[in-house]
Write an enzyme that holds these catalytic residues in place. Structure first.
Site, short mmCIF file in Angstrom:
data_model
loop_
_atom_site.label_atom_id
_atom_site.label_comp_id
_atom_site.label_asym_id
_atom_site.label_seq_id
_atom_site.Cartn_x
_atom_site.Cartn_y
_atom_site.Cartn_z
N SER A 64 -1.74 -5.46 -4.49
CA SER A 64 -1.63 -5.17 -3.05
C SER A 64 -2.29 -3.84 -2.70
O SER A 64 -2.42 -2.94 -3.54
CB SER A 64 -0.15 -5.09 -2.65
OG SER A 64 0.52 -6.27 -3.03
N GLN A 65 -2.64 -3.71 -1.43
CA GLN A 65 -3.16 -2.46 -0.87
C GLN A 65 -2.12 -1.35 -1.10
O GLN A 65 -0.93 -1.58 -0.90
CB GLN A 65 -3.36 -2.71 0.63
CG GLN A 65 -3.89 -1.56 1.44
CD GLN A 65 -3.81 -1.88 2.94
OE1 GLN A 65 -3.20 -2.87 3.36
NE2 GLN A 65 -4.43 -1.04 3.73
#
Ligand code: SAH
Length: 213
Positions: A64-65
């Site tokens: 994920s970011q």
């Protein structure tokens, strides 16, 4: 020297992408400054590890970011004595961030290859309080229950009731809820006795939570 370059990038990442967007919890910010995100991606992508977006990690999945990892950890309000369940280990990066914040983390991943490599990196980095389990996490992980916090890093059409059942009274769950093919809402679920409250707080896009049973 290489280590310093990663550290510089990491501190800039926290300042611009995370503090800059309003994450304030000092323990979460410290965890994001500490965990070497570049160790959780392939060598060829390590130069991109501190950029403001998700990255491929194999098996069709993504890490994920960074901002979303921090936002979810902050929303879960994790205390140092907490037991945490993560559903969707992926690279193991989120588990490492949670392991910085909690007493113990159980992280469940359905892909054997990802579970094995995440467990190896977590062990190499000394996260002895994080355990990776290869299983269908949509049913939670009963042997470690109940949990003070549950963090789900794959999109579910609705909140799985098994995960609510494995929360302590007063427990929190952060989960992307919505259709797999489109964007979802990050949702904070609080359990108070037999009641739950839910609050949506950010539109996101996650890979689907695969329910096998
Ligand atoms: N937290 C991860 C990002 C995970 S991406 C990180 O920091 O890298 C979501 C992960 O959820 C994928 O690895 C996917 O295989 C896993 N997943 C999807 N459905 C699952 C299920 N039912 N049980 C366990 N893992 C699941």
């Amino acid at each position: 020297m290489v280590q310093d370059r990663h550290l510089d990038r990491r501190l800039t990442m926290v300042r611009r992408q995370i503090e800059g967007r309003g994450v304030r919890d000092p323990r979460v910010l410290d965890a994001m400054r500490t965990v070497p995100r570049h160790r959780f991606v392939s060598r060829t992508l390590s130069g991109d590890a501190y950029k403001d977006h998700p990255l491929p990690i194999g098996s069709g999945q993504t890490i994920s970011q960074p901002y979303i990892v921090a936002l979810m950890a902050e929303a879960a309000a994790i205390e140092p004595d907490n037991r945490v369940l993560e559903v969707g280990t992926g690279s193991g990066y989120g588990a490492a961030v949670l392991a910085e914040l909690a007493a113990s983390v159980v992280s469940v991943e359905r892909h054997r290859k990802l579970a094995n490599s995440a467990a190896q990196v977590l062990a190499e980095l000394g996260y002895d309080n994080a355990t990776v389990v290869c299983a269908d996490g949509s049913q939670g992980h009963l042997p470690g229950a109940p949990y003070d916090a549950v963090v789900v890093t794959a999109a579910a059409p609705s909140v799985p009731s098994a995960l609510i059942d494995q929360l302590v009274d007063g427990g929190r769950m952060v989960i992307p809820v919505g259709p797999a093919t489109f964007s979802q809402n990050l949702t904070l679920v609080r359990r108070e006795g037999d009641e739950t409250t839910t609050e949506r707080f950010c539109p996101v896009r996650f890979v689907p939570l695969v329910e096998e049973s």
